[in-house]
Design a protein around this motif. Structure first.
Motif, short mmCIF file in Angstrom:
data_model
loop_
_atom_site.label_atom_id
_atom_site.label_comp_id
_atom_site.label_asym_id
_atom_site.label_seq_id
_atom_site.Cartn_x
_atom_site.Cartn_y
_atom_site.Cartn_z
N GLY A 115 28.04 75.03 62.41
CA GLY A 115 26.91 75.92 62.71
C GLY A 115 27.18 76.97 63.77
O GLY A 115 26.24 77.52 64.34
N ILE A 116 28.45 77.26 64.04
CA ILE A 116 28.78 78.28 65.04
C ILE A 116 28.51 79.67 64.47
O ILE A 116 27.86 80.50 65.12
CB ILE A 116 30.25 78.14 65.50
CG1 ILE A 116 30.44 76.79 66.22
CG2 ILE A 116 30.66 79.32 66.38
CD1 ILE A 116 31.89 76.36 66.37
N PHE A 117 29.00 79.93 63.27
CA PHE A 117 28.75 81.20 62.60
C PHE A 117 27.55 81.04 61.66
O PHE A 117 27.45 80.05 60.93
CB PHE A 117 29.98 81.65 61.80
CG PHE A 117 31.21 81.84 62.64
CD1 PHE A 117 31.20 82.67 63.75
CD2 PHE A 117 32.39 81.19 62.32
CE1 PHE A 117 32.34 82.84 64.54
CE2 PHE A 117 33.54 81.36 63.09
CZ PHE A 117 33.51 82.18 64.19
N ASP A 118 26.68 82.02 61.66
CA ASP A 118 25.42 81.94 60.93
C ASP A 118 25.59 82.42 59.48
O ASP A 118 25.03 83.43 59.07
CB ASP A 118 24.36 82.78 61.65
CG ASP A 118 22.97 82.57 61.09
OD1 ASP A 118 22.74 81.50 60.48
OD2 ASP A 118 22.12 83.47 61.25
N VAL A 119 26.41 81.69 58.74
CA VAL A 119 26.69 82.06 57.34
C VAL A 119 27.09 80.80 56.58
O VAL A 119 27.64 79.86 57.16
CB VAL A 119 27.80 83.16 57.28
CG1 VAL A 119 29.13 82.64 57.82
CG2 VAL A 119 27.96 83.74 55.89
N ASP A 120 26.74 80.78 55.28
CA ASP A 120 27.09 79.65 54.40
C ASP A 120 28.29 80.04 53.54
O ASP A 120 28.30 81.12 52.94
CB ASP A 120 25.90 79.29 53.51
CG ASP A 120 24.69 78.84 54.33
OD1 ASP A 120 24.84 77.86 55.08
OD2 ASP A 120 23.63 79.47 54.22
N VAL A 121 29.28 79.17 53.46
CA VAL A 121 30.50 79.41 52.68
C VAL A 121 30.21 79.07 51.22
O VAL A 121 29.64 78.02 50.91
CB VAL A 121 31.66 78.56 53.24
CG1 VAL A 121 32.90 78.67 52.36
CG2 VAL A 121 31.98 78.99 54.68
N ILE A 122 30.61 79.98 50.31
CA ILE A 122 30.34 79.79 48.88
C ILE A 122 31.62 79.91 48.06
O ILE A 122 32.64 80.42 48.56
CB ILE A 122 29.27 80.77 48.37
CG1 ILE A 122 29.69 82.23 48.61
CG2 ILE A 122 27.91 80.51 49.06
CD1 ILE A 122 28.72 83.27 48.06
N LYS A 123 31.55 79.47 46.81
CA LYS A 123 32.72 79.49 45.93
C LYS A 123 32.85 80.85 45.25
O LYS A 123 31.83 81.46 44.91
CB LYS A 123 32.60 78.38 44.88
CG LYS A 123 33.87 78.15 44.07
CD LYS A 123 33.73 76.91 43.20
CE LYS A 123 34.90 76.70 42.29
NZ LYS A 123 36.13 76.26 42.87
N PHE A 170 36.97 79.25 48.39
CA PHE A 170 35.63 79.46 48.94
C PHE A 170 35.71 80.56 49.99
O PHE A 170 36.77 80.79 50.57
CB PHE A 170 35.10 78.16 49.57
CG PHE A 170 34.92 77.04 48.56
CD1 PHE A 170 33.67 76.74 48.05
CD2 PHE A 170 36.02 76.30 48.14
CE1 PHE A 170 33.52 75.73 47.11
CE2 PHE A 170 35.88 75.29 47.20
CZ PHE A 170 34.62 75.00 46.70
N TYR A 171 34.59 81.24 50.24
CA TYR A 171 34.62 82.36 51.19
C TYR A 171 33.30 82.48 51.93
O TYR A 171 32.25 82.01 51.47
CB TYR A 171 34.94 83.67 50.46
CG TYR A 171 33.84 84.15 49.54
CD1 TYR A 171 32.87 85.06 49.98
CD2 TYR A 171 33.76 83.70 48.22
CE1 TYR A 171 31.86 85.50 49.13
CE2 TYR A 171 32.75 84.14 47.37
CZ TYR A 171 31.80 85.04 47.83
OH TYR A 171 30.80 85.48 47.00
N ALA A 172 33.37 83.13 53.09
CA ALA A 172 32.18 83.46 53.86
C ALA A 172 31.73 84.87 53.47
O ALA A 172 32.51 85.81 53.60
CB ALA A 172 32.48 83.40 55.35
#
Length: 193
Positions: free
Chosen positions: A96-104, A142-144
């Motif tokens: 939860g440090i960076f405010d983004v969800d990693v997706i495929k 996967f990527y941000a």
């Protein structure tokens, strides 16, 4: 300078240690809370699968330690992804440090993205003396997505965040330790922060 590489059973440790040595420094591999807290710089590596890596962080207690570190911290590859809110890989929560969800990546793309790709829109002291569109080495499925914390962008069918920064936390999706002289300059820049 005391450099600690967090040891939680994730891969690519040796190549990072060798890259640090080539820069004239020595890094310590540790999962010891006090050793990590007393480091000048912390590197959070990662190669492998997100949910099992997260389990190891929880078991070792590093899950609560890492987000509260005050010195410069560099997450590499899976390390960066685990610093995000969550990841679709293993449907797991992150630090939860960076405010983004990693997706495929979309199924139409060949995954993993493996090999060299460019980084651009560089916006951080991490990229001092680095030119736009330099090639870095990447291996990931996967990527941000682009977000307010993006400090470098790469395009692989979609533009995504190939580096993130928030306060003292930095993350690179690419492997600076495997990206030749340019990658070594990025590691040098991190050590100079």
């Amino acid at each position: 300078m005391k450099i600690v590489i967090i040891n939680y059973g994730a891969g690519n440790i040796q190549s990072i240690m060798f890259a640090i040595e080539r820069l004239g420094f020595k890094a310590t591999l540790s999962n010891n809370r006090n050793e990590i807290l007393s480091a000048d710089k912390v590197i959070f590596p990662g190669v492998g699968e997100a949910s099992s890596a997260m389990e190891k962080l929880i078991e070792s207690g590093l899950y609560t330690l890492i987000p509260n570190l005050k010195q410069p911290v560099l997450g590499i590859c899976l390390g960066m992804q685990l610093m995000c809110k969550s990841t679709e890989e293993g449907n797991t929560s992150g630090l939860g440090i960076f405010d983004v969800d990693v997706i495929k990546f979309a199924p139409i793309l060949k995954v993993p993205q493996m090999g060299w790709n460019t980084i651009y829109n560089l916006q951080s002291p991490l990229f001092t003396e680095i030119n736009e569109n330099e090639y870095m080495y990447l291996v990931h499925s996967f990527y941000a997505p682009l977000c307010k914390e993006t400090i470098a962008t790469t395009n692989y069918g979609v533009e995504y965040a190939s580096a993130l920064q928030k306060n003292n936390f930095y993350g690179t999706q690419f492997h600076p330790e495997k990206s030749g002289a340019i990658g070594e300059q990025i590691l040098r820049n991190f050590l100079n922060i």
